[in-house]
Design a protein around this motif. Structure first.
Motif, short mmCIF file in Angstrom:
data_model
loop_
_atom_site.label_atom_id
_atom_site.label_comp_id
_atom_site.label_asym_id
_atom_site.label_seq_id
_atom_site.Cartn_x
_atom_site.Cartn_y
_atom_site.Cartn_z
N TRP A 123 6.01 3.23 4.10
CA TRP A 123 5.09 3.42 5.07
C TRP A 123 3.69 4.00 4.67
O TRP A 123 2.65 3.52 5.43
CB TRP A 123 5.73 4.60 6.12
N ILE A 124 3.77 4.75 3.64
CA ILE A 124 2.51 5.08 3.01
C ILE A 124 1.71 3.90 2.60
O ILE A 124 0.56 3.77 2.79
CB ILE A 124 2.68 6.08 1.83
N ARG A 125 2.24 2.93 1.90
CA ARG A 125 1.65 1.56 1.39
C ARG A 125 1.07 0.72 2.69
O ARG A 125 0.07 0.19 2.53
CB ARG A 125 2.62 0.91 0.53
N ILE A 126 1.71 0.83 3.69
CA ILE A 126 1.49 -0.01 5.01
C ILE A 126 0.14 0.82 5.42
O ILE A 126 -0.82 0.15 5.66
CB ILE A 126 2.49 -0.10 6.05
N ARG A 127 0.39 2.06 5.73
CA ARG A 127 -0.76 2.90 5.96
C ARG A 127 -2.17 2.59 5.21
O ARG A 127 -3.07 2.37 5.81
CB ARG A 127 -0.42 4.27 5.96
N ASP A 128 -1.85 2.77 4.12
CA ASP A 128 -2.99 2.84 2.91
C ASP A 128 -3.86 1.25 3.03
O ASP A 128 -4.89 1.21 2.92
CB ASP A 128 -2.75 3.06 1.57
N SER A 129 -2.90 0.39 3.28
CA SER A 129 -3.38 -1.37 3.14
C SER A 129 -4.17 -1.51 4.68
O SER A 129 -5.01 -2.02 4.51
CB SER A 129 -2.16 -2.19 3.18
N ILE A 130 -3.73 -0.96 5.63
CA ILE A 130 -4.37 -0.78 6.89
C ILE A 130 -5.80 -0.20 6.84
O ILE A 130 -6.81 -0.83 7.31
CB ILE A 130 -3.43 -0.45 8.18
N ALA A 131 -5.63 1.07 6.43
CA ALA A 131 -6.99 1.86 6.24
C ALA A 131 -7.90 1.15 5.20
O ALA A 131 -9.18 0.98 5.58
CB ALA A 131 -6.48 3.27 5.47
N GLU A 132 -7.37 0.51 4.05
CA GLU A 132 -8.12 -0.27 3.17
C GLU A 132 -9.01 -1.39 4.14
O GLU A 132 -10.22 -1.79 3.79
CB GLU A 132 -7.63 -0.81 2.09
N VAL A 133 -8.22 -2.19 4.77
CA VAL A 133 -9.07 -3.35 5.49
C VAL A 133 -9.81 -2.63 6.72
O VAL A 133 -10.95 -3.25 6.59
CB VAL A 133 -7.79 -4.29 6.41
N LEU A 134 -9.56 -1.74 7.38
CA LEU A 134 -10.51 -1.05 8.37
C LEU A 134 -11.59 -0.55 7.68
O LEU A 134 -12.66 -0.74 8.30
CB LEU A 134 -9.72 -0.20 8.96
N ASP A 135 -11.59 -0.04 6.71
CA ASP A 135 -12.58 0.68 6.05
C ASP A 135 -13.32 -0.24 5.26
O ASP A 135 -14.77 0.30 4.80
CB ASP A 135 -11.91 1.94 5.15
#
Length: 139
Positions: free
Chosen positions: A104-116
């Motif tokens: 879940w942390i890796r998914i969250r961080d991947s989504i955040a990276e794309v958005l940011d």
């Protein structure tokens, strides 16, 4: 995490303001008419964007809204977090299994990276160059 109409329409507002950056204020009415959206709903979305310092309001007969800074300096992550809250696929306090928590942390961080890493400028200049994995926006 599912992005609601708040996030999607918020991106629509911000992309319209980015397209018209430097041309003066844009009314929510013109955005609502162009995209066939409720002006009243857009009014509800613009308030948190203004409070977060992403847009400025201009009063008067030819008033409306403008970006508070250039489109290159505003990310889709800035907008989504203001309108949707923190980016998280699950509530980590409920997850005891370390393997699943790490997922879940890796998914969250991947989504955040794309958005940011996706600025308003990149969204308004996006060109599909024949990639089968390109983004599709339904607004």
């Amino acid at each position: 995490m599912k992005i609601s109409t708040k996030g999607r329409y918020g991106l629509t507002i911000m992309m319209e303001l980015a397209n018209r950056y430097g041309e003066g204020p844009t009314s929510l009415k013109s955005i609502a008419e162009k995209h066939q959206l409720s002006e009243h709903y857009l009014e509800q979305l613009i308030a948190p964007l203004r409070n977060a310092g992403l847009v400025k309001s201009v009063r008067g007969a030819y008033g409306g809204y403008i970006l508070s800074k250039p489109a290159e300096e505003i990310t889709s992550g800035d907008i989504i977090r203001v309108l949707e809250g923190p980016i998280s696929p699950v509530d980590f306090t409920e997850e005891d299994d370390p393997a699943k928590r790490d997922l879940w942390i890796r998914i969250r961080d991947s989504i955040a990276e794309v958005l940011d890493s996706t600025t308003l400028a990149s969204l308004i200049t996006f060109k599909d160059e024949g990639r089968s994995d390109s983004y599709m926006f339904y607004i």
